[in-house]
Design a protein around this motif. Sequence first.
Motif, PDB file in Angstrom:
ATOM      1  N   GLU A  20      47.029  51.205  51.930  1.00 59.52           N
ATOM      2  CA  GLU A  20      46.782  51.027  50.506  1.00 59.52           C
ATOM      3  C   GLU A  20      45.365  50.541  50.250  1.00 59.52           C
ATOM      4  O   GLU A  20      44.708  50.958  49.306  1.00 59.52           O
ATOM      5  CB  GLU A  20      47.801  50.026  49.957  1.00 59.52           C
TER       6      GLU A  20
ATOM      7  N   LEU B 125      44.520  43.974  43.009  1.00 65.41           N
ATOM      8  CA  LEU B 125      44.965  45.298  43.449  1.00 65.41           C
ATOM      9  C   LEU B 125      43.776  46.221  43.655  1.00 65.41           C
ATOM     10  O   LEU B 125      43.767  47.041  44.567  1.00 65.41           O
ATOM     11  CB  LEU B 125      45.913  45.910  42.421  1.00 65.41           C
ATOM     12  N   VAL B 126      42.767  46.087  42.802  1.00 67.84           N
ATOM     13  CA  VAL B 126      41.649  47.014  42.893  1.00 67.84           C
ATOM     14  C   VAL B 126      40.721  46.635  44.046  1.00 67.84           C
ATOM     15  O   VAL B 126      40.277  47.486  44.799  1.00 67.84           O
ATOM     16  CB  VAL B 126      40.887  47.048  41.555  1.00 67.84           C
ATOM     17  N   PHE B 127      40.456  45.333  44.192  1.00 68.70           N
ATOM     18  CA  PHE B 127      39.429  44.945  45.154  1.00 68.70           C
ATOM     19  C   PHE B 127      39.985  44.442  46.476  1.00 68.70           C
ATOM     20  O   PHE B 127      39.312  44.525  47.497  1.00 68.70           O
ATOM     21  CB  PHE B 127      38.513  43.885  44.547  1.00 68.70           C
TER      22      PHE B 127
ATOM     23  N   PHE C 198      47.493  38.839  34.518  1.00 68.10           N
ATOM     24  CA  PHE C 198      47.474  40.274  34.809  1.00 68.10           C
ATOM     25  C   PHE C 198      46.074  40.753  35.162  1.00 68.10           C
ATOM     26  O   PHE C 198      45.928  41.708  35.917  1.00 68.10           O
ATOM     27  CB  PHE C 198      48.056  41.066  33.639  1.00 68.10           C
ATOM     28  N   SER C 199      45.057  40.085  34.624  1.00 66.24           N
ATOM     29  CA  SER C 199      43.704  40.432  35.065  1.00 66.24           C
ATOM     30  C   SER C 199      43.558  40.130  36.549  1.00 66.24           C
ATOM     31  O   SER C 199      42.957  40.914  37.299  1.00 66.24           O
ATOM     32  CB  SER C 199      42.661  39.659  34.277  1.00 66.24           C
TER      33      SER C 199
ATOM     34  N   LEU D  18      45.950  40.156  38.675  1.00 62.92           N
ATOM     35  CA  LEU D  18      46.714  41.202  39.359  1.00 62.92           C
ATOM     36  C   LEU D  18      45.863  42.456  39.529  1.00 62.92           C
ATOM     37  O   LEU D  18      45.779  43.032  40.616  1.00 62.92           O
ATOM     38  CB  LEU D  18      47.970  41.525  38.540  1.00 62.92           C
ATOM     39  N   ILE D  19      45.225  42.869  38.440  1.00 65.66           N
ATOM     40  CA  ILE D  19      44.453  44.110  38.499  1.00 65.66           C
ATOM     41  C   ILE D  19      43.264  43.946  39.437  1.00 65.66           C
ATOM     42  O   ILE D  19      43.004  44.816  40.285  1.00 65.66           O
ATOM     43  CB  ILE D  19      44.002  44.515  37.082  1.00 65.66           C
TER      44      ILE D  19
ATOM     45  N   PRO E  17      43.646  44.877  47.839  1.00 64.02           N
ATOM     46  CA  PRO E  17      45.083  45.170  47.717  1.00 64.02           C
ATOM     47  C   PRO E  17      45.904  44.493  48.799  1.00 64.02           C
ATOM     48  O   PRO E  17      47.109  44.342  48.633  1.00 64.02           O
ATOM     49  CB  PRO E  17      45.165  46.689  47.861  1.00 64.02           C
TER      50      PRO E  17
END
Lengths: 479, 353
Positions: free
Chosen positions: B351, B337-339, B330-331, B333-334, B341
């Motif tokens: 996005e 998504l943040v850097f 999940f890290s 994933l985050i 997407p």
Amino acid sequence: MSGAALSPSDRLRAAGSAWRRLPALRRLKLIVGLLAAIAIPLGFVDTSLGIAIAAVAALYGLSKLPQRPKLVAQVALIVAFAYPEPSLAAILAVFFGVFHLPAHLRRFALPGVALAAAIAYPFFLDKLFTIPLLGEFPSVNTGVAMVVFIMMAVGLNVVVGYAGLLDLGYVAFYAFGAYTTAWLASLQFSQVKLHIGSVGITHSLPGLHLSIWLIIPIAGVITALAGVIIGLPTLRLRGDYLAIVTLGFGEILPQVARNGADLSGFNLTNGPNGITPIDAPGFGHTLHRITGGVLPVDFLSDPSGQNMYFWTALGLLVVTIFACFRLRDSRLGRAWIAIREDEIAAAAMGIPLMRTKTWAYASGAFFGGVSGAFYASFKSAAFPGDFYFNISIFILSMVILGGMGNIWGVIVGAALLSYLDREGLANIGAWINLHFHASIDVPPYESGIFGLIIILVMLFRPEGLIPSRRRRAELHEGS
Amino acid sequence: MSTDVRSETMPRRLPRNLPGPTGIGGSLLVLLVVGWLLTNLAKTPGDFFQILLFGLSLGAVYALVALGYTLVYGILELINFAHGDLFMFGGTVSAVFILEVFQLGSQERWYVLWPSVAACVVIAMAVCGVLNALIEMVAYRPLRNAPRLAPLITAVGMSFILQDVVLGWRGPNYITVPSVLPRSDVFNVGSVEYRWDELIVLLVTVPLLLALVYLVQRTKQGKAMRATAQDREAAAMMGINVNRTISFTFLVAGALAGAGGLIYVLWQTQVRFDSGFRLGLISFTAAVLGGIGNLPGAVLGATVIGLIQAFNEGLSWSAPGGDWTQSIVFSILILILVFRPEGLLGEKTPEGQ
């Protein structure tokens, strides 16, 4: 474009509009007739339930009558119930009375009466009637849990309802608040010894022991900071991605809590066993003496401790609700609603998107943290299980069921669902098993039932039980 | 911050070959991981290759589920939250068929085993495909014009309902099937042991993936899917039945999830009502990692995630271990998504800020 065959949803919508075109009286008769038709067969299974549904039908019919006959009928109803169920008659009397007040008074009377009834609840609880199907009224313990969940739902409503940011990991904030209390008021960090206003424990105990009254705002602020830290990188994302990221955080944190018994030798969370016991709130010996024993030294050892917890929770809830109303009407709150309705237009109007969203996140986190902090002290424990994803969805269903963006709706939704969670579902299960000779264990299916509630509400009444006018207009403009 | 708006509309001024802090940080992270892998390779080469092979099979299962997420997201821009539970449902259906209809044991003859497994594949795919299409009709289609978050919320509800259906059907315990797949070695070189069941996972998955590529790229229905994904209204104007195409997409996605469920059950021999939730999230991460909406990306992402999980749980030198797998995935994933997407293979979308 879907060809000749109507899809089920189209057919349903057509039926809905046909229903709305019927004359009001016809609709009323149909609803009352339908309720009666449900009530009579059910009456054979469980007489009191039949009577209850019939009474609901009567109440609904009454509410549509003109003023004078309504009054007469209401008095008649109160008199009819006065002998068999005096408590019900009293509730009905207060309820009708409030609605006969002029509108400008009713605005204040309704919450006022509700609050007064809630405060007095522990005193008249045992005099109340038994609800058919649902059984006894919730106990004070359940009441504490309900109030805490209402508080969380109101907090989540700031994020989801006002700012329109779907947060699937809200429980993380709640658990963060719980663990903050656990760290600051237990034996967890027995390497150090610090007592600030601790009550009900010996002063030689090791560990951090701060007064719960101090911890609750601290936990709120720390959780809000955590919300900002989580929010800053992620709030740039569009709605559904944000939902997944919050979910990701909501899954990482419990794992940290579970594995946190040995973070390179340091015991942060005590692993799956959780941190327990946690100190209870209280007023200390001095205040206890000054007030002549009215305010207890600490809630845990006091005989009326449960009630004290309940009233404390109510106090926190009132502050939360007041703050949320003020937030909604503030410049910030209006900015949230603008972002929810159209992000690009809001940005064009000069609303700083990131800062405004971060504030929504932080405010929601603050209330989550406060409720978590209080609830941990009430349960006297903080477990990794507090982080379960189901709880996030549970709170989200409260907000959706009640009506996103409307505080009163959210309160009703949260009260209803948290009651079902604590006692209602088990009671309904027992009722079904008793009257239909089945043996179904209902509570394990709770999440599925809540899932069904979410879907039904989203499909048929996306604005919730008690919609906010603005939200309703928004949801119906598309279709 | 007014820069938020501006950066969306204005072209980036900086030349692309100048790495930003994100690029540097990402490269450092990748270097760190590669260094860790190489150290492990040097210390225990046998384990390393065995884990690599295991990770490939794991990635293949993830790929089947991740493709479902990507297909649906590509066409509806909906994160189908119930997809992981559909996978679990497929696993449960297959387990029930293996146990109660075909009654397979662990030492089945080949002429009993393979037809039964083939039948299971067909059944699981059919059941999950139809179920997924039905879910779309009931829970997502009425909300097509509602705010974006509405179908996501119903998807969450659907996920819980699916879990409870299985909970009511088979109870809260693991449904365990006998290990019907042969577990003997394909080869055993040095200390690298490769078993048949791992190979069979790949042997079932890869043809399915190829079939999907053929379906999407070469058939008329696939063309309709791609057109609908690109622009629903324009596709409708070109005479494509959009609703049917979307239903078909859900059918395909569900069938893949069903096949994934069956393979998972055959390989891991157990499934439970809540098995799908976490695995679904991991597969979703895989889809995002590869670039959501991008089919080869989903397979690549799933392979990477499968390898990461296998290495994390299997390697001996300073691996965080299975307790942390979820946090690591999940890290990722985050961070993605943040850097980034758009993922590894995806194209820039609105996005991507």
